[in-house]
Design a protein around this motif. Structure first.
Motif, PDB file in Angstrom:
ATOM      1  N   VAL A   7     144.895 -37.221 -36.693  1.00  0.00           N
ATOM      2  CA  VAL A   7     144.644 -35.974 -35.965  1.00  0.00           C
ATOM      3  C   VAL A   7     143.276 -35.471 -36.422  1.00  0.00           C
ATOM      4  N   LYS A   8     142.316 -35.439 -35.516  1.00  0.00           N
ATOM      5  CA  LYS A   8     140.917 -35.216 -35.873  1.00  0.00           C
ATOM      6  C   LYS A   8     140.411 -33.897 -35.318  1.00  0.00           C
ATOM      7  N   LEU A   9     139.823 -33.063 -36.195  1.00  0.00           N
ATOM      8  CA  LEU A   9     139.279 -31.768 -35.771  1.00  0.00           C
ATOM      9  C   LEU A   9     137.966 -31.496 -36.489  1.00  0.00           C
ATOM     10  N   PRO A  10     137.055 -30.743 -35.861  1.00  0.00           N
ATOM     11  CA  PRO A  10     135.790 -30.405 -36.525  1.00  0.00           C
ATOM     12  C   PRO A  10     136.003 -29.379 -37.628  1.00  0.00           C
ATOM     13  N   ALA A  11     135.062 -29.324 -38.566  1.00  0.00           N
ATOM     14  CA  ALA A  11     135.115 -28.301 -39.611  1.00  0.00           C
ATOM     15  C   ALA A  11     135.117 -26.917 -38.966  1.00  0.00           C
ATOM     16  N   GLY A  12     135.836 -25.996 -39.592  1.00  0.00           N
ATOM     17  CA  GLY A  12     135.909 -24.632 -39.078  1.00  0.00           C
ATOM     18  C   GLY A  12     137.113 -24.359 -38.206  1.00  0.00           C
ATOM     19  N   HIS A  13     138.029 -25.323 -38.080  1.00  0.00           N
ATOM     20  CA  HIS A  13     139.209 -25.135 -37.231  1.00  0.00           C
ATOM     21  C   HIS A  13     140.265 -24.289 -37.944  1.00  0.00           C
ATOM     22  N   SER A  14     141.270 -23.886 -37.194  1.00  0.00           N
ATOM     23  CA  SER A  14     142.369 -23.082 -37.727  1.00  0.00           C
ATOM     24  C   SER A  14     143.659 -23.904 -37.756  1.00  0.00           C
ATOM     25  N   GLY A  15     144.687 -23.327 -38.376  1.00  0.00           N
ATOM     26  CA  GLY A  15     146.000 -23.965 -38.381  1.00  0.00           C
ATOM     27  C   GLY A  15     146.550 -24.127 -36.974  1.00  0.00           C
ATOM     28  N   ALA A  16     146.299 -23.151 -36.122  1.00  0.00           N
ATOM     29  CA  ALA A  16     146.757 -23.246 -34.731  1.00  0.00           C
ATOM     30  C   ALA A  16     146.052 -24.398 -34.012  1.00  0.00           C
ATOM     31  N   ASP A  17     144.787 -24.641 -34.378  1.00  0.00           N
ATOM     32  CA  ASP A  17     144.045 -25.754 -33.775  1.00  0.00           C
ATOM     33  C   ASP A  17     144.688 -27.095 -34.142  1.00  0.00           C
ATOM     34  N   ILE A  18     145.157 -27.207 -35.374  1.00  0.00           N
ATOM     35  CA  ILE A  18     145.806 -28.451 -35.803  1.00  0.00           C
ATOM     36  C   ILE A  18     147.050 -28.707 -34.959  1.00  0.00           C
ATOM     37  N   LYS A  19     147.842 -27.674 -34.792  1.00  0.00           N
ATOM     38  CA  LYS A  19     149.078 -27.808 -34.020  1.00  0.00           C
ATOM     39  C   LYS A  19     148.777 -28.170 -32.563  1.00  0.00           C
ATOM     40  N   ALA A  20     147.770 -27.516 -31.997  1.00  0.00           N
ATOM     41  CA  ALA A  20     147.415 -27.774 -30.600  1.00  0.00           C
ATOM     42  C   ALA A  20     146.899 -29.204 -30.427  1.00  0.00           C
ATOM     43  N   GLN A  21     146.099 -29.683 -31.377  1.00  0.00           N
ATOM     44  CA  GLN A  21     145.570 -31.046 -31.287  1.00  0.00           C
ATOM     45  C   GLN A  21     146.691 -32.074 -31.396  1.00  0.00           C
ATOM     46  N   ALA A  22     147.638 -31.825 -32.325  1.00  0.00           N
ATOM     47  CA  ALA A  22     148.770 -32.740 -32.472  1.00  0.00           C
ATOM     48  C   ALA A  22     149.616 -32.767 -31.200  1.00  0.00           C
ATOM     49  N   ALA A  23     149.854 -31.599 -30.612  1.00  0.00           N
ATOM     50  CA  ALA A  23     150.620 -31.544 -29.370  1.00  0.00           C
ATOM     51  C   ALA A  23     149.915 -32.314 -28.258  1.00  0.00           C
ATOM     52  N   GLY A  24     148.588 -32.195 -28.212  1.00  0.00           N
ATOM     53  CA  GLY A  24     147.842 -32.932 -27.204  1.00  0.00           C
ATOM     54  C   GLY A  24     147.967 -34.441 -27.384  1.00  0.00           C
ATOM     55  N   ARG A  46     131.047 -39.635 -41.388  1.00  0.00           N
ATOM     56  CA  ARG A  46     130.265 -40.775 -40.909  1.00  0.00           C
ATOM     57  C   ARG A  46     129.168 -40.367 -39.936  1.00  0.00           C
ATOM     58  N   LYS A  47     129.327 -39.201 -39.275  1.00  0.00           N
ATOM     59  CA  LYS A  47     128.322 -38.751 -38.307  1.00  0.00           C
ATOM     60  C   LYS A  47     127.653 -37.465 -38.783  1.00  0.00           C
ATOM     61  N   LYS A  48     127.452 -37.362 -40.110  1.00  0.00           N
ATOM     62  CA  LYS A  48     126.867 -36.139 -40.667  1.00  0.00           C
ATOM     63  C   LYS A  48     125.540 -35.799 -39.998  1.00  0.00           C
ATOM     64  N   PRO A  49     125.251 -34.506 -39.805  1.00  0.00           N
ATOM     65  CA  PRO A  49     125.962 -33.351 -40.325  1.00  0.00           C
ATOM     66  C   PRO A  49     127.172 -32.890 -39.507  1.00  0.00           C
ATOM     67  N   GLU A  50     127.601 -33.691 -38.538  1.00  0.00           N
ATOM     68  CA  GLU A  50     128.814 -33.360 -37.784  1.00  0.00           C
ATOM     69  C   GLU A  50     130.006 -33.863 -38.599  1.00  0.00           C
ATOM     70  N   ILE A  51     130.754 -32.947 -39.190  1.00  0.00           N
ATOM     71  CA  ILE A  51     131.818 -33.286 -40.133  1.00  0.00           C
ATOM     72  C   ILE A  51     133.176 -32.998 -39.496  1.00  0.00           C
ATOM     73  N   PHE A  52     134.113 -33.917 -39.699  1.00  0.00           N
ATOM     74  CA  PHE A  52     135.463 -33.748 -39.165  1.00  0.00           C
ATOM     75  C   PHE A  52     136.503 -33.832 -40.290  1.00  0.00           C
ATOM     76  N   TYR A  53     137.622 -33.184 -40.060  1.00  0.00           N
ATOM     77  CA  TYR A  53     138.808 -33.355 -40.903  1.00  0.00           C
ATOM     78  C   TYR A  53     139.774 -34.295 -40.183  1.00  0.00           C
ATOM     79  N   ILE A  54     140.398 -35.178 -40.927  1.00  0.00           N
ATOM     80  CA  ILE A  54     141.403 -36.096 -40.396  1.00  0.00           C
ATOM     81  C   ILE A  54     142.730 -35.769 -41.071  1.00  0.00           C
ATOM     82  N   TYR A  55     143.778 -35.573 -40.262  1.00  0.00           N
ATOM     83  CA  TYR A  55     145.082 -35.172 -40.803  1.00  0.00           C
ATOM     84  C   TYR A  55     146.156 -36.214 -40.527  1.00  0.00           C
ATOM     85  N   ALA A  56     147.087 -36.301 -41.462  1.00  0.00           N
ATOM     86  CA  ALA A  56     148.396 -36.910 -41.218  1.00  0.00           C
ATOM     87  C   ALA A  56     149.404 -35.764 -41.306  1.00  0.00           C
ATOM     88  N   LEU A  57     150.286 -35.676 -40.318  1.00  0.00           N
ATOM     89  CA  LEU A  57     151.217 -34.545 -40.215  1.00  0.00           C
ATOM     90  C   LEU A  57     152.649 -35.047 -40.099  1.00  0.00           C
TER      91      LEU A  57
END
Length: 556
Positions: A7-24, A46-57
């Protein structure tokens, strides 16, 4: 419960964003997710300065079976969660007449004692140093004045050597039984932030770790255990091949039914006593080297593509290389935004370590750059030869720095190692004159360095190249040059090197069998000092394993 990966999101996301991305990803409404737990969070730079968080949920959802069928053949993305539930052996109805005694209150001893106390065994913990509150004062006084308390310092006292470190909580130890998770959950229970349970590279920091250690001790006492400070074990009582008690400094004696040796890697006098008493042990490989400091902003730029990474926090790194002489060279105990600390525990000997507070907001990054050494390097086949090797290096560091942390610019270190720099005459202290100090503070361009050593404890400019054996120095130079090709500026000539990093792990292994006991029955070697761990979490996990082994002995 579903496990959803990547589950991949850009830096600066919220907890609600994580849930929405997983649902998608699952192609379901966000409202169908009844419960969400973050299992793991890592950073993709890998694409700095564009940084992402990767989640396992782990998600509890409606119509789980239908979703699993939809992702059949894509189990790397979505599968059924296999949660690890840790289980301690059921307490036995019989508890020995004599107490379980634990020597040492580092992570191994503390977690062994905590889990035994939690299940009704009422252990007695013996610590040669002081409680963490008093220990903090002694350490700060040493850093300020240089006056060492051999029993209360960076190595000895409640919490062990890891208390005054970055407090890294990652480990490479396999965790099929869930001990890693329960260690992290225990830290959270006693005051650590909850995110350490899912961050890929969790850390706790010295300031938080001190509070956690105190809380665990107070809980052990509340549960009926005891923690006795300034109680150094001076001898073992052994009868018919079994340990029956310990002699304590000052004349005290304590009988025991089981004895856990959770001594730290710096308990050199205790190792000597154990060898004299016939406890089987052997020399083991470890690593030695120097601390290196760079601007944290430089490391941030290299790792994240920005000097000020905001919510990402100070960037870590890990670098490895192999020198032409066959020795491995690698970074160790990397401290983002940290300090180099005087970690000495013996008069006339200097050792350094790295430390960070939880905020990791210091101006410099530091890590040890270390080289593997083996028993063949120690000059003797004696089981304690590695300790002699460490002491030899530490005595040289003390003499070269006059009791202070010796520091040298990498450019000058490289010149001296390569043989084209000014050499100090035989018998010289190795401390630089004011003229040399100014030279050491310049970059090749002739401008003064922007790097000032960030140390806990006094430091002095000195010829650090005189501490380690020639082959280790050469390997470090090769490694630094290789690391400069991985991280821009790593081999910059104004980087600061300090020494000596000699306490990376125990130089001794106290032998134990599959039942975790020594040949001397009832004696349980445990943790990093005994040679069975390599950091806070692995030591804590080994402490739990030993607690389990003892509990099984008492089972009906």
């Amino acid at each position: 419960m579903l496990r959803v990966n990547q589950v991949k999101l850009p830096a600066g996301h919220s907890g609600a964003d994580i849930k929405a991305q997983a649902a998608g990803m699952l192609r379901i409404p966000a409202g169908d997710i009844r419960q969400m737990r973050i299992v793991r969070q890592s950073i993709d730079a890998r694409k700095k300065p564009e940084i992402f968080y990767i989640y396992a949920l782990d998600l509890e959802v409606k119509e789980e079976s239908r979703i699993l069928r939809r992702f059949q053949g894509k189990e790397n993305l979505v599968c059924k969660s296999q949660q690890q539930i840790y289980r301690f052996p059921e307490p036995g109805s019989r508890v020995g007449r004599l107490p379980i005694v634990i020597v040492g209150t580092g992570p191994a001893g503390l977690f062994c004692g905590y889990f035994l106390a939690l299940h009704g065994y009422r252990p007695i913990l013996l610590e040669r140093g002081k409680c963490v509150e008093e220990r903090q004062r002694d350490v700060e006084a040493f850093w300020e004045t240089g006056r060492l308390d051999p029993s209360s310092n960076v190595q000895f006292g409640e919490g062990g050597a890891g208390t005054f470190s970055d407090g890294k909580l990652n480990t490479l130890v396999k965790d099929k039984d869930g001990r890693n998770r329960v260690v992290l959950e225990t830290f959270v229970k006693f005051g650590a932030k909850e995110s350490i349970c899912y961050e890929a590279k969790p850390h706790i920091g010295t300031d938080v770790l001190c509070r956690v250690v105190k809380g665990m001790r107070e809980e052990i006492v509340r549960l009926g255990g005891e923690v006795r400070f300034e109680s150094q074990v001076k001898d073992l009582c052994i009868r018919d091949g079994r340990v029956t008690g310990v002699e304590i400094e000052g004349g005290g004696h304590l009988d025991c039914g089981r004895l856990v040796l959770a001594i730290g890697h710096s308990a050199r006098d205790t190792f000597s006593m154990l060898h004299d008493r016939g406890v089987p042990m052997e020399a083991k490989s470890f690593a030695v080297g120097l601390r290196v400091e760079h601007p944290q902003s430089m490391i941030n730029e290299s790792q994240y593509g920005m000097e000020e990474p905001g919510e990402l926090g100070a960037a870590p790194y890990k670098v490895t290389a192999k020198a032409g002489n066959g020795r491995g060279v690698y970074s160790f105990c990397m401290c983002p935004g940290g300090y180099v600390v005087n970690a000495s525990s013996e008069e006339g000997r200097t050792a350094v370590n790295g430390m960070s507070y939880s905020g990791r907001d210091g101006r410099n990054a530091n890590s040890a750059v270390i080289v593997t050494v083996t028993p063949e390097d120690f000059g003797s086949e004696h089981p304690l030869a590695g300790i002699g090797f460490q002491r030899w290096l530490e005595e040289k560091a003390y003499a070269i720095g006059g009791g202070k942390i010796p520091v040298q610019r990498y450019g000058e270190f490289r010149e001296r190692v390569n043989g084209d720099g000014q050499q100090f005459p035989a018998g010289s202290t190795g401390i630089l004159s004011p003229k040399d100090e100014g030279r050491s503070g310049r970059q090749e361009s002739g401008e003064f360095s922007e790097i000032t050593p960030q140390c806990k404890g006094q430091y002095v400019w000195a010829d650090v190249s005189r501490i380690l054996p020639k082959e280790c120095n050469e390997a470090i130079v090769e490694g630094m040059e290789a690391f400069g090709r991985q991280i821009a500026g790593f081999n910059r000539p104004d980087a600061c090197l300090s020494g000596v990093e000699s306490r990376t792990s125990s130089p001794v292994r106290i032998r134990r069998g599959d039942d975790l006991q020594s040949e001397i029955r009832g004696l349980y070697p445990c943790g990093e000092g005994a040679g069975y761990a390599g950091g806070i979490v692995s030591a804590a996990m080994d402490g739990i394993r030993v607690a389990e082994a003892i509990a099984r002995e008492y089972a009906p």
